[in-house]
Design an enzyme around this catalytic site. Structure first.
Site, PDB file in Angstrom:
ATOM      1  CG  HIS A 101      -1.980  -1.113   0.904  1.00  0.00           C
ATOM      2  ND1 HIS A 101      -1.891  -2.370   1.579  1.00  0.00           N
ATOM      3  CD2 HIS A 101      -3.081  -1.053   0.367  1.00  0.00           C
ATOM      4  CE1 HIS A 101      -2.934  -3.082   1.358  1.00  0.00           C
ATOM      5  NE2 HIS A 101      -3.793  -2.274   0.609  1.00  0.00           N
TER       6      HIS A 101
ATOM      7  CG  ASP B 150      -4.899   2.313   0.508  1.00  0.00           C
ATOM      8  OD1 ASP B 150      -5.802   2.327   1.335  1.00  0.00           O
ATOM      9  OD2 ASP B 150      -4.683   1.583  -0.387  1.00  0.00           O
TER      10      ASP B 150
END
Length: 476
Positions: A207, A248
């Site tokens: 991420h 994110d």
């Protein structure tokens, strides 16, 4: 409304409401003869209320924080004057306790905010003016030129660009969708914003900024292929692109379940089922405000943009995705039964579609061509296993998907396609037929994982599936 766990009363009705409004203690010796008493609860349960003693609960500032009510004094027909003194004293202590509990809760939140702020300051620093100027001076290829030759293709390899090229690519994609024009942001403010978001992604295993860029690219392609500019307003298009950029941001490499198990600062601060997504949204808002990228939007457009971004980012929590997908399929069933398209003027339909659209982008690795997909899967499981290792170090048992000793990646991937990827794309293709190549690519990848499972079964006589380590994953 009531359950066996709680009975709820309107604040302005009944004896409790009267005490809350007037702020005085009430002793009612015969509730059934008092017009304020609602006996429906007694009638439905068979309980008999003989007497009531009700007192207001105030905090140290003498603000009403609750009402205390005693029912049926044991061994007596009714409460007496000594009980009034006792309950008023107890109510005063209750007020102090409630005030202290709220104060401690706010203190814990403030401590969490302070720790997070210090952590963010130590990790993320705004880009320098010189760095922004240098990027602004670099030539920005047009769509289809140089490194952006295949940028309009959903199957584009996001990792084929350098980090700086990915920043320029995002600026180019925002221009192509007229987001730059919608925001009316200066080139410097826009560049500062994109570079600041890039710096705010941590170098975690999956991420990270590369994932963010791939999701932005997927959103760009999906908006164009689906002709969503004919459905969404320019502000909503801008919001979807900004949500993709920051969906994110400041991810720490662990999921919501981990943060809740560890009672992390994120969990303490946001007190939500989706603390990560709440944090991503809050951090993105901070960056948008600090860089001034929204400075020229009016109040109404800003409100719509923030609401759309929040809807989109919260939808990326898969715990929210499954009920959202169920709602979407129900909407599609009803529309098809009526022989009509989806009514995008309906806000519920609009928000449901927005949720499905950004999850599609978030899962774009699943529809990439097989070599790119496998490379992405490897990174995802590296991050999963890293979380599993941390959980073991805390004495916790990770779920199978995050346990490198037990996880069979091939089987996990087949399940991932069967329960998440294919149902999502099957739903999307029902109202955006142009997305079918993505569904077909997902089906191809799923078939490859299933083939690996079959080969694995043929190679072993064990009845229990063996763990598939990352070194066993195919490379082509």
């Amino acid at each position: 409304q009531s359950t066996w766990g709680a009975v709820r009363f309107p604040r302005n009705k009944g004896i409790i409401g009267d005490v809350a409004t007037r702020g005085v203690t009430e002793l009612v010796a015969d509730p059934y003869s008092d017009a304020r008493f609602n006996r429906s609860w007694d009638d439905s349960t068979g309980f008999r209320t003989r007497s009531l003693l009700t007192a207001p609960v105030r905090n140290s500032a003498q603000e009403l924080v609750g009402v205390l009510q005693l029912v049926n004094k044991k061994g007596a027909a009714t409460f007496g004057p000594e009980d009034v003194i006792l309950v008023e004293t107890f109510a005063a202590y209750c007020g102090i306790a409630i005030h202290n509990a709220r104060t401690m809760d706010e203190l814990r939140k403030e401590q969490s905010r302070a720790r997070l702020a210090l952590e963010i300051l130590s990790v993320h620093v705004m880009p320098s003016d010189a760095a922004v100027s240098e990027m602004l001076e670099r030539p920005s290829p047009a769509l289809g030129e140089g490194p952006f030759t295949d940028l309009g293709d959903i199957f584009f390899a996001a990792d084929s660009l350098t980090d700086d090229e990915s920043v320029l690519a995002i600026v180019r994609m925002l221009a192509e969708l007229r987001v730059t024009q919608t925001l009316r942001a200066s080139p410097r403010a826009l560049m500062l914003f994109v570079m600041a978001v890039r710096k705010s992604y941590r170098p975690v295993l999956y991420h990270n900024w590369l994932h963010a860029f791939s999701v932005v690219h997927a959103m760009f392609c999906n908006l164009r292929v689906g002709a969503w500019d004919q459905v969404f307003s320019p502000v909503e298009i801008a919001a979807l692109m900004l949500a993709a950029i920051g969906h994110d941001v400041d991810h720490r490499g662990e999921n919501n379940a981990f943060h809740k198990k560890q009672h992390s600062d994120l969990d303490q601060l946001y007190a939500s089922t989706s603390p990560l997504e709440e944090h991503h949204f809050a951090h993105l808002v901070l960056l948008m405000e600090r860089t001034g990228v929204l400075a020229h939007l009016d109040a109404a457009d800003s409100q719509l943009l923030y609401a759309t971004i929040r809807t989109a980012i919260l939808a990326t929590d898969l715990a929210r995705h499954f009920p959202n997908l169920k709602v979407l399929n129900g909407m599609l069933d009803r529309a098809e039964a009526a022989g009509a398209p989806l009514d995008y003027a309906n806000s519920e339909i609009r928000n449901t579609v927005i949720g499905a659209l950004i999850v599609t982008c978030d899962l774009n690795t699943a529809i990439k061509r097989w070599p790119l997909h496998v490379a992405g899967a490897r990174k995802i499981y590296e991050e999963f296993f890293s979380q599993g290792d941390r959980e073991k170090s805390f004495g916790l048992e990770p779920i199978e998907m995050m346990d490198r000793a037990r996880c069979n990646v091939n089987r996990q991937q087949v399940g991932f396609y069967d329960f998440i990827v294919k149902p999502l794309y099957n739903a999307l293709v029902r109202f955006v037929p142009a997305y079918r190549p993505m569904l077909e690519s997902a089906e191809f990848n799923r078939a490859n994982w299933a083939r690996l499972v079959e080969e694995e079964n043929a190679a072993t006589s064990n009845t229990q599936p063996m763990a598939t380590t990352l070194t066993h994953l195919p490379t082509h």
